[in-house]
Design an enzyme around this catalytic site. Sequence first.
Site, short mmCIF file in Angstrom:
data_model
loop_
_atom_site.label_atom_id
_atom_site.label_comp_id
_atom_site.label_asym_id
_atom_site.label_seq_id
_atom_site.Cartn_x
_atom_site.Cartn_y
_atom_site.Cartn_z
N ARG A 184 1.42 -46.49 12.08
CA ARG A 184 0.96 -46.48 10.70
C ARG A 184 -0.52 -46.87 10.59
NH1 ARG A 184 4.80 -49.22 6.38
NH2 ARG A 184 3.99 -51.13 7.28
N ARG B 4 9.48 -48.24 8.87
CA ARG B 4 9.55 -49.49 8.09
C ARG B 4 9.61 -50.76 8.91
NH1 ARG B 4 13.58 -48.97 3.07
NH2 ARG B 4 11.96 -48.66 1.56
N ARG C 162 17.25 -44.73 6.18
CA ARG C 162 15.84 -45.12 6.36
C ARG C 162 15.62 -45.83 7.70
NH1 ARG C 162 13.40 -45.02 1.27
NH2 ARG C 162 11.48 -44.92 2.42
N ASP D 81 9.95 -37.15 4.14
CA ASP D 81 10.20 -37.84 2.87
C ASP D 81 10.71 -36.83 1.86
OD1 ASP D 81 9.60 -40.66 1.68
OD2 ASP D 81 9.18 -39.22 0.10
N TYR E 181 10.59 -38.63 -10.07
CA TYR E 181 9.21 -38.85 -9.59
C TYR E 181 8.24 -37.83 -10.18
CZ TYR E 181 11.02 -42.27 -6.32
OH TYR E 181 11.61 -43.38 -5.79
C1 LIG Z 1 13.55 -42.51 -3.13
C2 LIG Z 1 13.19 -42.01 -1.75
C3 LIG Z 1 11.87 -41.79 -1.24
N1 LIG Z 1 12.01 -41.33 0.06
C4 LIG Z 1 13.33 -41.27 0.41
C5 LIG Z 1 14.09 -41.66 -0.73
C6 LIG Z 1 15.61 -41.64 -0.81
C7 LIG Z 1 16.26 -42.77 -0.11
C8 LIG Z 1 16.09 -44.10 -0.78
O1 LIG Z 1 16.43 -44.25 -1.94
O2 LIG Z 1 15.68 -45.04 -0.06
C9 LIG Z 1 13.92 -40.82 1.66
C10 LIG Z 1 13.24 -41.09 2.93
N2 LIG Z 1 11.97 -41.60 3.17
C11 LIG Z 1 11.76 -41.69 4.50
C12 LIG Z 1 12.89 -41.15 5.17
C13 LIG Z 1 12.89 -40.96 6.68
C14 LIG Z 1 14.10 -40.93 7.43
C15 LIG Z 1 14.86 -42.22 7.47
O3 LIG Z 1 14.43 -43.14 8.16
O4 LIG Z 1 15.95 -42.31 6.85
C16 LIG Z 1 13.83 -40.81 4.20
C17 LIG Z 1 15.24 -40.26 4.35
C18 LIG Z 1 10.54 -42.21 5.16
C19 LIG Z 1 9.61 -43.07 4.40
N3 LIG Z 1 9.15 -42.87 3.13
C20 LIG Z 1 8.27 -43.87 2.78
C21 LIG Z 1 8.14 -44.76 3.88
C22 LIG Z 1 7.25 -46.02 3.92
C23 LIG Z 1 5.81 -45.73 3.87
C24 LIG Z 1 5.06 -46.02 5.15
O5 LIG Z 1 5.67 -46.22 6.21
O6 LIG Z 1 3.82 -45.98 5.12
C25 LIG Z 1 8.97 -44.26 4.90
C26 LIG Z 1 9.14 -44.81 6.28
C27 LIG Z 1 7.54 -43.95 1.49
C28 LIG Z 1 8.33 -43.81 0.26
N4 LIG Z 1 9.01 -42.69 -0.10
C29 LIG Z 1 9.69 -42.93 -1.30
C30 LIG Z 1 9.38 -44.25 -1.69
C31 LIG Z 1 9.93 -44.93 -2.93
C32 LIG Z 1 8.49 -44.79 -0.74
C33 LIG Z 1 7.73 -46.12 -0.77
C34 LIG Z 1 8.51 -47.31 -0.52
C35 LIG Z 1 9.39 -47.31 0.71
O7 LIG Z 1 10.54 -46.87 0.56
O8 LIG Z 1 8.97 -47.73 1.79
C36 LIG Z 1 10.58 -41.96 -1.97
#
Ligand SMILES: Cc1c2[nH]c(c1CCC(=O)O)Cc1[nH]c(c(CCC(=O)O)c1C)Cc1[nH]c(c(CCC(=O)O)c1C)Cc1[nH]c(c(C)c1CCC(=O)O)C2
Length: 346
Positions: free
Chosen positions: A43, A34, A30, A79, A156
């Site tokens: 964002r 963030r 990630r 994502d 999900y």
């Molecule tokens: C379960 C899961 C998700 N997404 C992901 C997982 C598996 C990894 C893990 O367990 O952490 C994977 C993911 N999500 C994102 C990436 C981008 C690449 C990276 O930086 O690794 C990756 C590899 C961007 C994102 N995906 C998300 C954000 C944040 C939202 C935003 O920036 O507005 C980002 C940068 C949103 C997201 N997407 C998901 C959730 C639960 C959320 C909300 C909470 C959070 O994790 O921030 C589902």
Amino acid sequence: MKKDATLKNNLLIKTLLGEPVERTPVWMMRQAGRYLPEYIKLREKYSFFERCQNPELACEITLQPVDIVGVDAAILFSDILVVPQAMGLEVQLVEKMGPWLPAPVKTSDDLNRVFVPDVHEKLSYVFEAIKLIKQELNGRVPLIGFAGAPWTLLCYMVQGKGSKTFDEAKGFCYQQPALAHTLLQMITDTTIAYLKGQVAAGADAVQIFDSWGGLLSKQDFEIFSLQYIRQIVQALKEEAPTIVFAKGAWSSLGEMAATGAHGLGIDWCIEPQAARALAGDSVALQGNFDPAKLLSPIPVIQKEAREMLQKFGRGRHIANLGHGILPNIPVDHAKAFVDTVKEYSW
Ligand SMILES: Cc1c2[nH]c(c1CCC(=O)O)Cc1[nH]c(c(CCC(=O)O)c1C)Cc1[nH]c(c(CCC(=O)O)c1C)Cc1[nH]c(c(C)c1CCC(=O)O)C2
């Protein structure tokens, strides 16, 4: 296996292929987004899925941690939930709540709304982003593509939102196993085509995120998760190195290694030596710094990162966190972790 001969920093791919390296490679799950102020600025202007669907924005965000933190690999900004979207479900990202699927899968009628898409039609924006990223990276570091594991996506798609227990998703599997397996196979088929498309577009390695694998017993992990991950790894084997990260599912590390994956991610709740004993010698291990430890003072981060490297030993290790980086981590703390790995000499 297709290899990018122009890569200047090839530490990650070499480690995954079991080749000797000068030092341990490092990246952070990630890492794109963030905690980076440069990301938070974007964002304000664009919604989350706009950022994912626009190849220029996805490219810019993917490159940020390479330029700012100096990691040894880029991971595609996207994502795991773009796959359920492409399979016909509406997915929203709600501020302070996370993923929200207004019409999740609960019954066989609901399953009729879900389909295995042509990924080149529904997810071409991802492939376009990968092509652009590879061009902009210009061989600096490898690019990791990714997808969610079928079990984590089912969580999900059935629960409809995040959960600590995913009790409704588990209930669905235990009460309607035939429906669950139909859905898991549809996700698997979509994911194989999707990851092959990512590799064809230029991804140098792929990671499968099974964030909720640890919610299942060892036996149910085999039934509802690993048998599908195995299909994905097998299908990708000739195309690119694969990394499987099933958080909390360390008791199945031996079985995960037997899938033929090149790398296995581990979280901080298992000691590196214990993980190595379970996984065997052939696979690379990735991890396992506690993401919250990056809140410690920098000298503590440096000390504990060095201790982590010692515990994994030299070779077959990719330094990483044990789960995604937290939004409240100061950038200089993330950088201290990365620099400590890069400066460590055996
Ligand atoms: C379960 C899961 C998700 N997404 C992901 C997982 C598996 C990894 C893990 O367990 O952490 C994977 C993911 N999500 C994102 C990436 C981008 C690449 C990276 O930086 O690794 C990756 C590899 C961007 C994102 N995906 C998300 C954000 C944040 C939202 C935003 O920036 O507005 C980002 C940068 C949103 C997201 N997407 C998901 C959730 C639960 C959320 C909300 C909470 C959070 O994790 O921030 C589902």
